[in-house]
Design an enzyme around this catalytic site. Structure first.
Site, short mmCIF file in Angstrom:
data_model
loop_
_atom_site.label_atom_id
_atom_site.label_comp_id
_atom_site.label_asym_id
_atom_site.label_seq_id
_atom_site.Cartn_x
_atom_site.Cartn_y
_atom_site.Cartn_z
N LYS A 157 0.98 -1.25 0.05
CA LYS A 157 -0.13 -0.08 0.15
C LYS A 157 0.89 1.41 -0.02
O LYS A 157 2.13 1.23 0.53
CB LYS A 157 -0.94 -0.18 1.27
N TYR B 171 15.25 30.78 7.53
CA TYR B 171 13.86 31.33 8.12
C TYR B 171 13.71 31.15 9.35
O TYR B 171 14.11 30.50 10.20
CB TYR B 171 12.61 30.28 7.61
C1 LIG Z 1 -0.05 -1.91 6.75
C2 LIG Z 1 -0.67 -3.08 7.11
C3 LIG Z 1 0.04 -4.10 7.31
C4 LIG Z 1 1.64 -3.86 7.30
O1 LIG Z 1 2.13 -3.64 8.61
P1 LIG Z 1 3.85 -3.30 8.91
O2 LIG Z 1 3.78 -2.88 10.29
O3 LIG Z 1 3.98 -2.20 8.02
O4 LIG Z 1 4.35 -4.71 8.74
C5 LIG Z 1 -0.41 -5.36 7.80
N1 LIG Z 1 -1.67 -5.53 7.89
C6 LIG Z 1 -2.55 -4.42 7.97
C7 LIG Z 1 -4.12 -4.38 8.13
C8 LIG Z 1 -2.03 -3.05 7.43
O5 LIG Z 1 -2.85 -2.05 7.50
#
Ligand SMILES: *Cc1c(COP(=O)(O)O)cnc(C)c1O
Length: 388
Positions: free
Chosen positions: A41, A276
């Protein structure tokens, strides 16, 4: 190193060989019989869903997790482009966000499996199945303590009592998500593990003769032990080099190197300030290098006066605020022929891990990676390239 445009101001190198090595390392940790998927994702945590998916599919990954349908469509296109022998069309792409109204066309057209997060999702997917006179695959997400997505206990009980709600739905995966997996001592881990095992056992007779896969562990969950592995683990962060559990050495290989060029070097003497807000006042005449990276590139503004960089073999402090396109570092301790215009400064790499940068920024490695901007020249080191 693959060649990049000579004029590239900042270069992000992504080592796909390290991603694959990390995937294999996690797979070796699993209990026998369990398989390993991958969370890709958010553009594979900012590193490029296309490239990462292709590399992991070639390594044998057959279950991919995305948040949105758009992400799923991109991943499906990559898998469809890979040779049929290498990646069967049956490779699953799970869409974690669940079932938004009107999503069914795209899900079905692209072979995406929705993660059903509520009785409402189940009802809607079942209605789609009836309308199409089809049996539609789905994942069932049980909430065991995250209170975010997934069927809470009362909805699960309703489903077990009235399995007809699943008419037309073919659950291929039952999953839950750990809230505290990166804290092995946290009591919620064992509580969630038990709740998940009980939920799965309650569902099994309802779903029989189908026997969906059970999945609980993210990256850190894999390190909690084999009782957390169930049938399928779904790591994200660890694949990309983020340390799964705090403390001790990081078992994962670093994946990301971020380098940006020095644009100018100038001597700044008291009582002058840098950047800044005039937040950094030099204490003595100092050589200040201006470097071509900023918060518009995802180099977080919270690293103002806190970040660290490496020039040659020298560690240098970030001074002043991070601005949109630029940062300033004090290179007084670095020989002028090393810290000169055009030279690269390393911001993330072997010496500056993603986790170390995150700690300085007051955040987690996940946010550092997913913030990595679109302006970098991206260089992918192929998974089968010799390691240097
Ligand atoms: C993002 C996600 C993962 C992966 O998690 P990590 O901590 O990056 O290994 C697994 N399951 C779900 C439901 C997630 O949203």
């Amino acid at each position: 190193m693959a060649p990049v445009a000579d004029h590239a101001a900042a270069v992000l190198t992504i080592d796909l060989g390290a991603v694959v090595a990390n995937w294999q390392l996690l797979r070796e940790r699993l209990r026998p019989g369990a398989s390993l998927g991958a969370a890709v994702k958010a553009n594979a945590y900012g590193l490029g869903a296309r490239e990462v998916t292709a590399a992991l599919a070639a390594a044998g990954c057959r279950s991919f997790f995305v948040a949105t349908i758009e992400e799923g469509i991109e991943v499906r296109a990559v898998l469809a482009g890979a040779s049929e022998a290498a990646v069967p069309a049956t490779a699953a792409i799970y869409v974690l966000n669940g079932l938004l109204p009107g999503a069914d066309e795209a899900l079905i057209a692209h072979g995406l499996t929705p993660v059903l997060n509520s009785l409402g999702d189940i009802e809607a997917w079942s209605a789609v199945a009836r309308r199409r006179e089809a049996r539609l695959p789905a994942a069932l997400h049980i909430d065991t303590g995250m209170a975010r997505l997934g069927l809470p206990a009362d909805e699960l009980a309703c489903l077990v009592q009235d399995p007809d709600r699943l008419a037309g739905v073919a659950p291929v995966l039952v999953m839950s998500h750990l809230a505290c997996a990166d804290q092995p001592e946290h009591p919620l881990n064992e509580g969630q593990r038990q709740a998940f095992a009980e939920a799965f056992d309650a569902l099994a007779p309802v779903l029989a003769p189908a026997r969906p896969q059970a999945s609980l562990a993210n990256s850190a969950g894999i390190f909690l032990g084999s009782s957390y592995h169930f049938d399928l683990a779904r790591p994200g962060a660890a694949l990309y080099g983020v340390q799964p559990l705090a403390g001790g050495p990081n078992p994962m290989r670093p994946v990301v190197t971020l380098r940006a060029r020095i644009l100018q070097v100038r001597t700044v003497a008291p009582p002058k300030t840098v950047g800044y807000g005039a937040t950094y006042a030099v204490a003595q005449p100092s050589r200040i290098a201006t470097v071509a990276v900023g918060y518009a590139d995802g180099y977080l503004r919270s690293l103002s006066n806190r970040g660290r960089a490496t020039v040659g073999a020298f560690e240098v402090p970030l001074v002043g605020r991070v601005s949109m396109d630029l940062i300033t570092v004090d290179v007084s301790a670095v020989p002028a022929e090393i810290a000169c215009p055009g030279a690269f400064v390393e911001l993330i790499g072997a010496a500056k891990t993603v986790d170390a940068v995150a700690a300085r920024a007051g955040t987690i490695g996940y946010e550092i990676l997913t913030a990595l901007g679109s302006r970098y020249a991206r260089v992918y080191r192929a998974a089968d390239a010799p390691q240097r």
